[in-house]
Design an enzyme around this catalytic site. Structure first.
Site, short mmCIF file in Angstrom:
data_model
loop_
_atom_site.label_atom_id
_atom_site.label_comp_id
_atom_site.label_asym_id
_atom_site.label_seq_id
_atom_site.Cartn_x
_atom_site.Cartn_y
_atom_site.Cartn_z
N ALA A 117 0.84 -1.20 0.00
CA ALA A 117 0.00 0.00 0.00
C ALA A 117 0.87 1.25 0.00
O ALA A 117 1.92 1.29 0.65
CB ALA A 117 -0.91 0.00 1.23
N LYS A 118 0.44 2.26 -0.75
CA LYS A 118 1.16 3.54 -0.77
C LYS A 118 0.44 4.50 0.17
O LYS A 118 -0.64 5.02 -0.15
CB LYS A 118 1.23 4.11 -2.18
CG LYS A 118 2.22 5.26 -2.33
CD LYS A 118 2.39 5.68 -3.78
CE LYS A 118 3.58 6.61 -3.97
NZ LYS A 118 3.57 7.78 -3.08
N GLU A 119 1.02 4.69 1.35
CA GLU A 119 0.42 5.60 2.32
C GLU A 119 0.56 7.04 1.85
O GLU A 119 1.45 7.37 1.06
CB GLU A 119 1.07 5.41 3.69
CG GLU A 119 0.95 4.00 4.27
CD GLU A 119 -0.48 3.60 4.63
OE1 GLU A 119 -1.35 4.50 4.70
OE2 GLU A 119 -0.72 2.40 4.85
#
Length: 377
Positions: A117-119
């Site tokens: 996931a790309k925060e």
């Protein structure tokens, strides 16, 4: 720290020396493409931060000595150079470059494909100043005061201490491990009390999300995400969600589904970052979430249109028509003009990165209510 199995890695010092000497030469020959800045640290060490012009990453990725986005070096008394902080190589969105076209990904990359996931925050690097102290940097900067609450790295350092305390560890514990392994931790600073971006991070979700561990080498050698997750738990950081796939086809299918919903494991995310191998080397690319990109367009138009002077909020109108990538943004602009009139308080701190999420959520609620063209209810 014996529970974290970090593979042994020997730095090619001759290669490091060659790369950094090349950087100094490029800086001298083409200063518009590459610049550096020295930082004098608390123990009088001098670290040099390197910043490349963004266009270099696309146009000269086969000829520039390093593609690292976030690089701090120092010179030892004997003239040898050492890499102190090492970010990722600049990576691109799917379809953005030749290497990230799906046919190229299918043909030139090898699994496993680690999809993380790309925060939605600011990148933070955590490295060893010594075997007792850590240094926290932003992409290109180190604050004069390491606890500076107005600087990204200062807020990041304060969060490092909080995360360590949550698992009964100290700065010295982390510093000794980083120093021994010669690595950089890569994390995302997500804290709405400090700075809002697009997606919300409040209460227990605030803090540092660990998403990478890189060896301090000229080429990118980044550790598997399973080790990153283990390290996050060991030192009290937020872990970042990930999934591992065997094939690029599975990644493409996953990315398509995520782009339709904007959801990764039940949470809104900026997108996903994929780690794999390309021609035998570590390779990364990203899959941006279209819904996130639309939300970002809302923010960009709001910043462009807003004028805030002495507590008075107004809209700056221009003669040319606003060009929107997303059709829904045109409705947002119409809504924005009305809200500046009847709710100016929502926008007083917008340009200071406060209230961004509230404004977007108010518009989405308005959109869902079916009241387009009417008054806010």
């Amino acid at each position: 720290m014996a529970g974290i199995d970090i593979p042994h890695f020997t730095v090619d010092q001759a290669r490091v020396q060659h790369v950094i000497e090349q950087l100094y030469q490029i800086k001298q020959d083409t200063p518009k493409e590459l610049r550096s800045k020295d930082f004098v640290l608390e123990d009088e060490q001098v670290w040099t931060s390197w910043t490349m012009r963004e266009s270099v990453y696309k146009k000269k990725q086969d000829t520039f000595p390093t593609m690292s986005r976030g690089l701090f070096t120092k010179q030892l008394p004997d003239g040898q150079y050492q890499i102190m902080v090492r970010g990722y190589d600049k990576f691109f969105n799917v379809l953005e470059t030749k290497a990230t076209q799906w046919p190229s990904i299918m043909e030139d990359t090898q699994g496993p494909y680690e999809v993380m996931a790309k925060e939605n925050g600011c990148i933070i690097f955590i490295a060893a100043l010594s075997d007792e102290r850590v240094i926290v940097t932003s992409k290109h900067s180190i604050p004069a005061e390491k606890t500076d609450t107005k600087a990204h790295a200062g807020v990041g350092y304060n969060w490092v201490l909080k995360h360590l305390a949550s698992v009964q560890l100290t700065e010295k514990d982390l510093a000794a491990w980083l120093y021994d392994k010669n690595i950089t931790l890569v994390a995302e600073l997500c804290d709405d009390e400090f700075e809002q971006h697009i997606l919300p991070y409040v209460d227990k979700d605030r803090g540092l999300y660990l998403h990478g561990i890189n060896y301090n080498t000229s080429e990118l050698y980044t550790l598997p995400v399973s080790i990153v997750e283990q390290t996050a738990k060991e030192f009290g950081f937020h872990a970042t969600d990930f999934t591992v796939f065997d094939t690029a086809d599975q990644v493409k299918e996953f990315g398509h589904a995520m782009q339709q919903t904007g959801i990764y494991n039940g949470r809104e995310v900026e997108g996903a970052v994929v780690r794999c191998k390309r021609h035998g080397m570590d390779f990364m690319f990203k899959i941006k979430n279209e819904q996130y990109l639309m939300y970002r367009e809302y923010r960009e138009f709001t910043n462009a249109m807003l004028e805030v002077k002495e507590g008075f909020v107004s809209i700056h109108e221009v003669k040319k028509e606003w060009k929107c990538k997303y059709e829904k943004t045109r409705f947002y602009i119409e809504w924005l003009r009305k809200r500046v009139e009847d709710h100016p308080e929502w926008f007083l701190e917008f340009k200071a990165n406060k209230g961004i999420i509230h404004v977007r959520q108010e518009f989405e609620n308005y959109w869902d209510s079916g009241c387009l063209g009417g008054r806010l209810v």
